[in-house]
Design a protein around this motif. Structure first.
Motif, PDB file in Angstrom:
ATOM      1  N   GLU A   1       0.828  -1.208   0.000  1.00  0.00           N
ATOM      2  CA  GLU A   1       0.000   0.000   0.000  1.00  0.00           C
ATOM      3  C   GLU A   1       0.861   1.256   0.000  1.00  0.00           C
ATOM      4  O   GLU A   1       0.550   2.240  -0.681  1.00  0.00           O
TER       5      GLU A   1
ATOM      6  N   MET B   1      -5.079   2.468  -6.047  1.00  0.00           N
ATOM      7  CA  MET B   1      -5.657   1.229  -5.559  1.00  0.00           C
ATOM      8  C   MET B   1      -7.123   1.135  -5.964  1.00  0.00           C
ATOM      9  O   MET B   1      -7.829   2.136  -6.040  1.00  0.00           O
TER      10      MET B   1
ATOM     11  N   LEU C   1      -9.158   0.244   4.741  1.00  0.00           N
ATOM     12  CA  LEU C   1      -8.659   1.617   4.650  1.00  0.00           C
ATOM     13  C   LEU C   1      -9.752   2.650   4.904  1.00  0.00           C
ATOM     14  O   LEU C   1      -9.451   3.833   5.101  1.00  0.00           O
TER      15      LEU C   1
ATOM     16  N   ARG D   1      -2.417   2.136   8.694  1.00  0.00           N
ATOM     17  CA  ARG D   1      -2.361   1.895   7.247  1.00  0.00           C
ATOM     18  C   ARG D   1      -3.113   2.970   6.478  1.00  0.00           C
ATOM     19  O   ARG D   1      -2.818   3.256   5.319  1.00  0.00           O
TER      20      ARG D   1
ATOM     21  N   LEU E   1      -3.439  -3.252  -6.506  1.00  0.00           N
ATOM     22  CA  LEU E   1      -2.467  -2.213  -6.169  1.00  0.00           C
ATOM     23  C   LEU E   1      -1.660  -1.891  -7.413  1.00  0.00           C
ATOM     24  O   LEU E   1      -0.957  -2.743  -7.952  1.00  0.00           O
TER      25      LEU E   1
END
Length: 284
Positions: A107, A113, A124, A157, A226
């Motif tokens: 990430e 993404m 997220l 994250r 990703l």
């Protein structure tokens, strides 16, 4: 005291895997490659396993020796060198499974993404309370301190979505995930309100697949795409019951890009998606 050698990161392993693919496309074995590069079979194998830090110039020399004509790919691979870069996720190395740390590293380096979820909302975009409700329900059960470690990790994250250059994110969410009510009405309502707030950010797109939209090619597990510096270096992560599964071969990438495209085609536009999320939140 002897210095402990840390295992190669997922970025180092991917670089090695791509160099191996280039070598195999050139129909060379590791011994032949070593002769071309003025090295040895063991050194080539060590580079390909991610166990030996290689310089950008060495990567360019290997790509040239293997006949790679894709200059953009060669330069993207060269940018992946430089040894083992420690990130904030290393603080959790003795606490969390390696695949969770790999996800944070991916990430961190992703250019963009795209996520598709059917039952759970994207990590997220989760609130702390929603994340705690989800993590507390895993099997086998985690101790309270283990739950809090994973909650804090999930929230950290989310830093990629903030700052001067936030990572562009498209989240494709099935309506079912909006009705799951994890954590009770208060937590569920706050989570949907947070989702609405995040969807208003310029770099975040939230699209909802409503009930009745028809079938789509997904088993229900979350799919995370990703984006790399070039499409060849994209990665797909599947969120399975036994942990993360990372895919990066061309056929795999092609398959899941197509799956995401088909799911996105079934989703409502952004404004209509926000209206649905707001309506569901109001009804809780």
């Amino acid at each position: 005291m002897a210095r402990i050698k840390l295992p190669p990161t997922i970025r180092q392993r991917r670089l090695g895997a791509e160099l191996r693919r280039l070598r195999e496309q050139a129909e060379l074995n590791a011994t032949q490659a070593g002769v071309l590069l003025g090295s040895s079979q063991s050194r080539v194998s060590s580079i390909e396993s991610g166990g030996y830090a290689v310089s950008a110039d060495r990567v360019r020399a290997m790509a040239r020796a293997y006949g790679c004509a894709d200059q953009a790919l060669t330069e993207a691979l060269a940018e992946m060198t430089g040894g083992r870069t420690r990130g904030w996720w290393d603080e959790y190395r003795d606490i969390l499974p390696p695949s969770m740390l790999d996800m944070a590293e991916l990430e961190h380096h992703a250019r963009a993404m795209r996520i598709a979820c059917v039952i759970h909302l994207p990590g997220l975009l989760q609130t702390r309370d929603h994340a705690r409700a989800i993590i507390s329900a895993v099997e086998p059960p985690l101790a309270p301190h283990e739950v809090e470690h994973r909650v804090s990790y999930r929230i950290k994250r989310q830093a990629i979505l903030y700052g001067e250059q936030p990572t562009p994110l498209t989240a494709i969410i099935h309506e079912a995930a909006l009705h799951m009510d994890f954590g009770g009405p208060g937590v569920a309502r706050a989570q949907l309100e947070h989702l609405l707030s995040m969807s208003e950010q310029e770099h975040i797109t939230v699209l909802v697949i409503p009930f009745g939209s028809g079938a789509f090619p997904s088993s229900g597990q979350a799919i995370v795409h990703l984006g790399g510096p070039v499409p060849h270096l994209d990665t797909v992560e599947l969120d399975t019951d036994h942990g993360s599964e990372f895919l990066d071969t061309r056929p795999q990438l092609t398959r899941y890009r197509s799956t995401l495209n088909r799911m996105e085609a079934l989703a409502l536009e952004s404004a209509a998606s926000r209206d649905m999320i707001h309506h569901i939140a109001q009804g809780i």
